[in-house]
Each structure stands twice: as C-alpha cells, then as structure tokens.
Design an enzyme around this catalytic site. Structure first.
Site, PDB file in Angstrom:
ATOM      1  N   GLU A 106      -8.545  56.566 -71.941  1.00  0.00           N
ATOM      2  CA  GLU A 106      -8.943  57.074 -70.630  1.00  0.00           C
ATOM      3  C   GLU A 106      -7.801  56.926 -69.637  1.00  0.00           C
ATOM      4  OE1 GLU A 106     -13.758  56.234 -70.484  1.00  0.00           O
ATOM      5  OE2 GLU A 106     -12.395  54.833 -69.509  1.00  0.00           O
ATOM      6  N   LEU A 145      -7.141  54.124 -63.620  1.00  0.00           N
ATOM      7  CA  LEU A 145      -7.184  54.288 -62.170  1.00  0.00           C
ATOM      8  C   LEU A 145      -6.511  53.096 -61.497  1.00  0.00           C
ATOM      9  CD1 LEU A 145     -10.865  55.578 -61.871  1.00  0.00           C
ATOM     10  CD2 LEU A 145      -8.764  56.934 -62.011  1.00  0.00           C
ATOM     11  N   ARG A 200     -30.253  47.438 -70.643  1.00  0.00           N
ATOM     12  CA  ARG A 200     -30.955  46.153 -70.516  1.00  0.00           C
ATOM     13  C   ARG A 200     -30.963  45.744 -69.055  1.00  0.00           C
ATOM     14  NH1 ARG A 200     -26.594  43.154 -69.222  1.00  0.00           N
ATOM     15  NH2 ARG A 200     -24.633  43.558 -70.301  1.00  0.00           N
ATOM     16  N   ARG A 258     -21.993  33.964 -59.615  1.00  0.00           N
ATOM     17  CA  ARG A 258     -22.293  33.367 -60.912  1.00  0.00           C
ATOM     18  C   ARG A 258     -21.630  31.990 -60.989  1.00  0.00           C
ATOM     19  NH1 ARG A 258     -21.957  38.098 -65.530  1.00  0.00           N
ATOM     20  NH2 ARG A 258     -22.699  39.833 -64.247  1.00  0.00           N
TER      21      ARG A 258
END
Length: 448
Positions: A200, A203, A291, A337
């Site tokens: 890909e 960017l 999920r 987190r």
C-alpha cells in the site's frame, strides 16, 4: 432469551460481559486456566470451569475445552470478548455445529475480514475508500517493484494475515524494497503461518480513525461515530478518544453512512469496527475488526448505549434497541490503556498488587480486574485496566483524566500510568495536533 452464556475470555473484558449479562438477568459461566483460579471474573460469574493449564494455547485458545465447558454447564451462547478466539472462524463454526450461539458475526464474515486482501476487495465493492496499492497479494519481488513504481514511494508492505504491527515493513525508496519485502514475508510466515504480502501507499502524517458499526444481521445497520486512536506505540493503541478532534460533523455523517451501508449490504450482525487512515480530508480503509474493540467504552460514553447488551440482543434474534436517528452524540470521552509494564522499555511487569484504589467521581469509569492482593500472571497480555473519562467537551475530558490519574493507586508493580501523566503536559495532546507517528517520536525524545 438466553438463560446462560459462557464468556470465552479473561480479565477486564470478561467482567464487562458478566456485568451486562447480569443486568439482563442472564446467568454467566467463566472459564479459566489454572493460573487464573483467583481472577476476579471467576469470582463474579455464576459458575466457573477450569479449562486447562496457564498457556493460552492450552486453555483460552482450546476450542474443544470451551465447547466442553458449554456442554457441562448448559450455556446456550458464547461471548468471545476481544483477542483469543474472538475472530476465529473455525471456533464460530464449531459452536454452530454444536448448536451453541456465537455472540458476534458469522464465520463467513470473520473469514472475509480476517484476510486483509479479501477485506479490501470486499470494501472496495461496497463503496468504502481504500488506500492505493496492489490488487491482491504480491507473489515476488519483481511484481513488487512494478506495483511500487505505479503508486510511488514510500510504500508499506503488509502480511496478508498480519496484525499487531507484525509483518509490516516500510520502504522509503526503491533501495529499501528488497529487504522490506523479504522481512515482511518472513514475519508473516513465522507469526501467522502465511507469507503472502500486499503493498500500500505509505501516508506521511495520517491519523488512525475508526468507525463503530453495528448490524442486526437482517440488512439493517447503524454507525456510532468515530474514534481517534492515533496515539500508538509499535502499532499498538494506548490512548483513544471519541469523537475525533479533527473530524467535523459533516465528515462524521459522510463516512459513517458509507460504513453503515457497507455492513448492511452484507447482512453483518453485531459490533464491528472499520479502521481508516485519515489524511487531508480523505479516509483510506485499512481493516475491519469483527468484534468488540478494547476502546468501545468511549463510544458507549458519548452515545449512552451498552454495546455488549446490544451484541447479546441481536444474537438472540432481537432488533437493535435504537435506530440511526435516535443516536445522538454527547460530549467527549477518552480512554487510556494501563499496562503492567516497566518504563522506559515497556517490559512486562507481572507481580502482586499490594494496594489498589480506583478513581471515581462524575464522568469516570474504570474497567479492570485488579484487586488488593491479586497476582498478575506472566502468561497473558499486559493490559490490566482501562481508565475512561467523559466530559462536556474535550478540555473537560482532559482535565478529568488528569484528576483521575492523580487518584489512581496501583502499588506492587510498575505500570504505564506515568506515561499518561507526562503526555498530559504536552501541548500537542491538548490541541489534538498529532498523527500515528507522533508518540513514537515523543518516546524517542523523552524516554529513549
């Protein structure tokens, strides 16, 4: 309605599912390894079953053990949480073969989105914008050179079956291509048993924006806005927020409708997240997670919905409890987190919790399985908790996060809490002026 569900997971996400089920009047079964006999999810569930020794491959990833636990306890459905078997099509098929409901998407949809090339091709056909790149897998170096000449450097080579930052290599110029190509293939083979790669366009300064979608499996789907997950270390998210600081209401409606229409078009059921790189007003699809996401609480905070409850409802065949028109965004939410890791190297730091105190107050939520005296085992992911704050706007949410961090006590082990306290002193965090590379550069400058 389900009378009893089994949670095929551990830690804070298992507790999260138990709480939602209890509010719905549904009994729960916790499974656990011998290392987790004293875990909080085992204590809170109505029943528990030991499914094996500490290694995940012999317990939480053991499909026969989990099916046996369902049959022993009479559980009619399984909620997978995230990680472990949550995106394993073989597991879903095995449950169906035993007439046990999987609380999540179909095995077919998991297979489609689990292969990044197939997922990209599917999303293209459904009208979702994608990053310029190869049409499918790239079999050899010569083909890779031709692809790169067509899209221009820099490029990123990705393992088809990759995840968690493994099997991803950057080639800034043509001179870098051979090594990056071979390394990505090798990592894909070692980590996922599959050396196929695709390419890909890379960017330069993108943000990581993901759109929460939800389908009923009958051709109806909604979106619940976006989350900005640009603050990452080694492709692992550490700080997530909703809504995205740079996404306008017009852009939100536009990309949200594209995503909702896409999943409605394939009769998707349950929660899903469509992830994008965003740069200069354009979205580029990178993958879909079939999920519940670790960062789902920030979406719940701004929309006032319980995504786990909705997962259970649609798995039972019930309609969603809201329509797109009824979903209204309120305020701003942030999640960090918290990992049992020692800074500055982020090395795992299992051990015994000698003192634990969770922050509270208006707009503060803590999802954690910690308690005083709990011993964190060394066998699993180092995530030990999530601190989520909600405010009327982003500045209030950041101020609330700072206050909550000051109240949090986790003694006995090292954690990543000091990282977030330091980040909150940075101007870029308060202005929202960062991309997916910002945190890595900051860590090199401040913790290198």
């Amino acid at each position: 309605m389900f009378e009893k569900i089994l949670i095929a997971n551990r830690g804070e996400i298992a507790l999260r599912v138990i709480r939602a089920a209890r509010e719905m009047g549904i009994k729960t079964v916790a499974v656990h390894s011998t290392a987790d006999v004293d875990a909080m999810h085992v204590r809170m569930a109505d029943e528990s079953v030991c499914i094996g020794p500490p290694p995940g491959t012999e317990s939480y990833l053991s499909i026969p053990a989990i099916i046996a636990a369902c049959e022993i306890t009479g559980a009619q459905a399984v909620h997978p949480g995230y990680g472990f078997l949550s995106e394993n099509a073989t597991f879903v098929q095995a449950l169906e073969d035993h007439e046990i409901t999987f609380i999540g998407p179909s095995a077919a949809h998991i297979r489609i989105m689990g292969d990044k090339i197939t997922a990209k091709d599917t999303m293209k056909k459904l009208g979702v914008p994608c990053v310029p790149g190869s049409d499918g897998g790239v079999p050899d170096l010569e083909t890779a050179r031709k692809v790169c000449e067509g899209i221009g450097y820099p490029v990123i080579i990705k393992a088809t079956a990759g995840g968690g930052g493994k099997g991803m290599k950057l080639a800034q110029t043509a001179d870098d291509l051979e090594m990056a190509f071979k390394t990505a293939r090798s990592e894909g083979k070692v980590n996922f048993g599959n050396d196929e790669v695709y390419i890909e366009k890379y960017l330069g300064k993108p943000r990581h924006i993901e759109v929460q979608v939800f389908g009923d499996g009958k051709g109806t789907a909604v979106h619940l806005g976006e989350r900005d997950c640009s603050l990452q270390r080694r492709h692992q998210k550490v700080f997530e927020e909703a809504p995205g600081p740079v996404i306008t209401p017009e852009l939100r409606d536009q990309i949200g409708k594209v995503c909702a229409d896409a999943v409605a078009g394939i009769d998707y059921i349950g929660a899903g997240t469509i992830e994008f790189l965003y740069e200069d007003g354009e979205f580029f699809f990178i993958e879909m997670n079939t999920r519940l996401q670790v960062e789902h609480p920030v979406t719940e905070a701004i929309f006032g919905v319980d995504l786990v409850r909705e997962q259970i409802r649609v798995a039972e065949g019930l309609p969603m409890s809201f329509t797109q028109d009824e979903l209204e965004l309120h305020g701003h939410a942030i999640e960090i987190r918290i990992n049992a890791e020692k800074l500055p190297n982020f090395s795992p730091c299992p051990g015994k919790i000698t003192q634990y105190h969770a922050p509270g107050g208006l707009g503060v939520r803590v999802d954690s399985a910690l308690y005083d005296g709990y011993s964190i085992p060394p066998y699993y992911d180092s995530l030990i908790g999530k601190l989520i704050v909600h405010g009327r706007d982003r500045p209030e949410a950041l101020a609330r996060l700072n206050r909550a961090l000051g109240e949090l006590i986790v003694d006995g082990i090292d954690t990543t809490v000091p990282l977030f306290s330091a980040l909150l002193e940075e101007t870029a965090i308060h202005t929202g002026d960062y991309d997916i590379h910002w945190l890595e550069r900051w860590l090199d400058d401040n913790m290198g």
